[in-house]
Design an enzyme around this catalytic site. Structure first.
Site, short mmCIF file in Angstrom:
data_model
loop_
_atom_site.label_atom_id
_atom_site.label_comp_id
_atom_site.label_asym_id
_atom_site.label_seq_id
_atom_site.Cartn_x
_atom_site.Cartn_y
_atom_site.Cartn_z
N ALA A 229 -16.82 3.96 -9.35
CA ALA A 229 -16.15 3.19 -8.28
C ALA A 229 -16.16 4.03 -7.00
O ALA A 229 -17.06 3.90 -6.17
CB ALA A 229 -14.74 2.82 -8.70
N ASP A 254 -20.43 8.65 -10.65
CA ASP A 254 -21.44 8.25 -9.67
C ASP A 254 -20.92 8.41 -8.25
O ASP A 254 -21.67 8.22 -7.30
CB ASP A 254 -21.83 6.77 -9.92
CG ASP A 254 -22.97 6.31 -9.03
OD1 ASP A 254 -23.98 7.05 -8.94
OD2 ASP A 254 -22.87 5.23 -8.43
N GLU A 259 -19.01 13.09 -0.03
CA GLU A 259 -20.40 12.62 -0.12
C GLU A 259 -21.02 12.72 1.26
O GLU A 259 -20.31 12.57 2.25
CB GLU A 259 -20.46 11.17 -0.61
CG GLU A 259 -19.98 11.01 -2.05
CD GLU A 259 -20.22 9.58 -2.59
OE1 GLU A 259 -20.93 8.80 -1.94
OE2 GLU A 259 -19.68 9.28 -3.66
N HIS A 278 -24.36 8.53 -6.35
CA HIS A 278 -23.96 7.21 -5.85
C HIS A 278 -25.12 6.20 -5.97
O HIS A 278 -25.53 5.59 -4.98
CB HIS A 278 -23.47 7.32 -4.40
CG HIS A 278 -22.50 6.25 -4.03
ND1 HIS A 278 -21.38 6.48 -3.28
CD2 HIS A 278 -22.47 4.91 -4.29
CE1 HIS A 278 -20.72 5.36 -3.09
NE2 HIS A 278 -21.37 4.38 -3.70
N GLY A 280 -25.07 3.53 -8.09
CA GLY A 280 -24.64 2.28 -8.73
C GLY A 280 -25.31 1.04 -8.18
O GLY A 280 -25.65 0.13 -8.93
N ALA A 281 -25.50 0.99 -6.89
CA ALA A 281 -26.08 -0.22 -6.27
C ALA A 281 -27.56 -0.08 -6.00
O ALA A 281 -28.16 -0.94 -5.36
CB ALA A 281 -25.34 -0.52 -4.97
P1 NAD Z 1 -12.88 -5.93 -6.67
O1 NAD Z 1 -12.06 -5.93 -5.44
O2 NAD Z 1 -13.60 -7.17 -7.10
O3 NAD Z 1 -11.98 -5.46 -7.91
C1 NAD Z 1 -11.06 -4.41 -7.82
C2 NAD Z 1 -10.00 -4.64 -8.89
O4 NAD Z 1 -9.11 -3.50 -8.86
C3 NAD Z 1 -9.14 -5.88 -8.64
O5 NAD Z 1 -9.07 -6.68 -9.80
C4 NAD Z 1 -7.77 -5.31 -8.27
O6 NAD Z 1 -6.71 -6.13 -8.70
C5 NAD Z 1 -7.81 -4.00 -9.04
N1 NAD Z 1 -6.82 -3.02 -8.54
C6 NAD Z 1 -6.41 -2.81 -7.27
N2 NAD Z 1 -5.48 -1.84 -7.24
C7 NAD Z 1 -5.31 -1.43 -8.52
C8 NAD Z 1 -4.49 -0.46 -9.13
N3 NAD Z 1 -3.64 0.30 -8.42
N4 NAD Z 1 -4.59 -0.29 -10.46
C9 NAD Z 1 -5.45 -1.04 -11.21
N5 NAD Z 1 -6.22 -1.99 -10.68
C10 NAD Z 1 -6.17 -2.18 -9.35
O7 NAD Z 1 -13.91 -4.72 -6.48
P2 NAD Z 1 -15.31 -4.56 -7.21
O8 NAD Z 1 -16.34 -5.31 -6.48
O9 NAD Z 1 -15.14 -4.80 -8.66
O10 NAD Z 1 -15.60 -3.00 -6.95
C11 NAD Z 1 -14.90 -2.04 -7.70
C12 NAD Z 1 -15.18 -0.64 -7.16
O11 NAD Z 1 -16.54 -0.32 -7.38
C13 NAD Z 1 -14.93 -0.46 -5.66
O12 NAD Z 1 -14.36 0.80 -5.45
C14 NAD Z 1 -16.33 -0.50 -5.08
O13 NAD Z 1 -16.42 0.14 -3.85
C15 NAD Z 1 -17.08 0.23 -6.18
N6 NAD Z 1 -18.54 0.03 -6.21
C16 NAD Z 1 -19.31 1.13 -6.36
C17 NAD Z 1 -20.67 0.98 -6.43
C18 NAD Z 1 -21.55 2.19 -6.60
O14 NAD Z 1 -22.62 2.22 -6.05
N7 NAD Z 1 -21.15 3.17 -7.37
C19 NAD Z 1 -21.26 -0.28 -6.35
C20 NAD Z 1 -20.42 -1.39 -6.22
C21 NAD Z 1 -19.04 -1.23 -6.16
C1 MLT Z 2 -20.55 -0.30 -2.71
O1 MLT Z 2 -19.34 -0.15 -2.49
O2 MLT Z 2 -21.11 -1.40 -2.65
C2 MLT Z 2 -21.32 0.91 -3.10
O3 MLT Z 2 -20.84 2.02 -2.48
C3 MLT Z 2 -22.77 0.72 -2.97
C4 MLT Z 2 -23.48 1.40 -1.84
O4 MLT Z 2 -23.46 0.90 -0.73
O5 MLT Z 2 -24.12 2.41 -2.10
#
Ligand code: NAD
Ligand code: MLT
Length: 310
Positions: A229, A254, A259, A278, A280-281
């Site tokens: 995340a 990841d 960063e 990083h 993931g995407a």
């Molecule tokens: P989303 O907003 O759809 O879901 C987030 C969830 O977290 C929600 O259900 C919310 O209720 C919950 N939440 C909020 N505060 C909380 C808390 N204190 N305790 C427990 N749960 C809580 O987001 P998403 O699209 O599922 O993305 C999730 C994460 O993944 C984000 O941080 C996003 O930036 C990250 N991400 C990373 C990559 C990557 O490349 N590694 C790619 C995509 C998303």
């Molecule tokens: C995201 O939050 O979507 C991820 O960080 C993916 C990225 O832009 O690398």
């Protein structure tokens, strides 16, 4: 209208903007004063996670209409400053969800079966078969912290591999968790205590910063921690110590508090911590999706049409 793009996005997104008649300037890795200069005459700024869109950026960019984030997390954008300057912030909340979920599953296997470590030993000419005894995911419990878009896709995939699911997410209902075959637990510590693998899928917010620290890792005793995340949600010093001391069996990450290249992160020196930069995407499909979705949001904002804000 002029669109400044400061992190690489896929060509179809750039093409869509040009087809719509807009001038697109790509200036990757620009930061500090150079970013302030570059953004001065821009009407839109398009970024991924690499650009720090601070209050100074909004102050410098007097003609800015929209900041488009080609991805999900907007923690690199000062949303309050955007609001103060009347600038729309739009992310691309859907396009990379499956890529992020798949990477999470890959990282779970990598940690539970020590794949990178075994790969490294064999590439170094060593047949270390006797040194790696993995953990089977079948019949184990997955603790999901945050059952949003990515968390749900992870739930579906790991459920189908025979894992039991427990979820900590204070903002969803029991019914919602049950749709994914998961037990909703109202306590983070209990979730971690029940989990053999815990995976984090919350945004990085003041509320979630440092939410997995020494006490939480102690609850996960003997399990694996996966964070695809955001860095900052997990206390990196505490995690490094927990893996080194054998409190948890291993981890896979990841994303990092610093960063790019978290050179000072203690996690880079711990054998049982698997890391990726990083990624993931980083699939072709996901990058095309988010680039095009972001371009569409920018075009809509220029045309005065409704834009889904982050
Ligand atoms: P989303 O907003 O759809 O879901 C987030 C969830 O977290 C929600 O259900 C919310 O209720 C919950 N939440 C909020 N505060 C909380 C808390 N204190 N305790 C427990 N749960 C809580 O987001 P998403 O699209 O599922 O993305 C999730 C994460 O993944 C984000 O941080 C996003 O930036 C990250 N991400 C990373 C990559 C990557 O490349 N590694 C790619 C995509 C998303
Ligand atoms: C995201 O939050 O979507 C991820 O960080 C993916 C990225 O832009 O690398």
């Amino acid at each position: 209208m002029k669109v400044l793009v400061t992190d690489p996005i896929a060509d179809p997104g750039l093409e869509r903007l040009r087809e719509a008649g807009h001038e697109v300037e790509t200036d990757y890795d620009v930061e500090g004063e150079a970013l302030l200069d570059a953004v001065r005459d821009a009407n839109a700024l398009v970024v991924r996670s690499g650009t720090d869109v601070s209050r100074e950026v909004f102050e410098a960019a007097e003609d800015l209409v929209i900041v488009g984030r080609a991805g999900i997390g907007v923690d690199n954008i000062d949303i309050d400053a955007a609001t103060d300057h009347g600038v729309v912030v739009a992310n691309a909340p859907e396009g990379n969800v499956r890529a992020a979920a798949e990477h999470t599953v890959a990282m779970t296997f990598a940690a539970a079966r020590s794949i990178p470590q075994a790969h490294g030993r064999l590439k170094d000419g060593e047949w270390a078969k006797g040194e790696f005894l993995g953990t089977e995911l079948n019949n184990k419990t997955l603790g999901i912290v945050g059952l949003g878009r990515v968390g749900q896709e992870v739930a579906k995939r790991l459920d189908s591999l025979g894992m039991d699911l427990v979820v900590y997410d204070p903002y969803i209902s029991e019914e919602r968790a049950a749709q994914f075959g998961a037990d909703l637990v109202d306590d983070l510590h209990e979730t971690l205590a029940r989990a053999d693998v815990a995976t984090v899928h919350t945004p990085l917010l003041p509320e979630t910063e440092g939410m997995i620290g020494e006490d939480e890792l102690a609850q996960l005793e003997g399990g694996y921690l996966i964070n695809c995340a955001r860095g900052g949600i997990v206390d990196e010093d505490a995690l490094a110590a927990a893996v080194e001391d054998g409190v948890v069996a291993g981890a896979a990450l990841d994303s990092f508090a610093e960063e790019p290249l978290p050179a000072d992160s203690p996690l880079l020196d711990v054998e049982d911590v698997v890391v990726t930069p990083h990624l993931g995407a980083s699939t072709e499909a996901a990058q095309e999706n988010v680039a095009v979705d972001t371009a569409e949001a920018v075009i809509a904002a220029f045309d005065g049409e409704p834009v889904l804000t982050a």
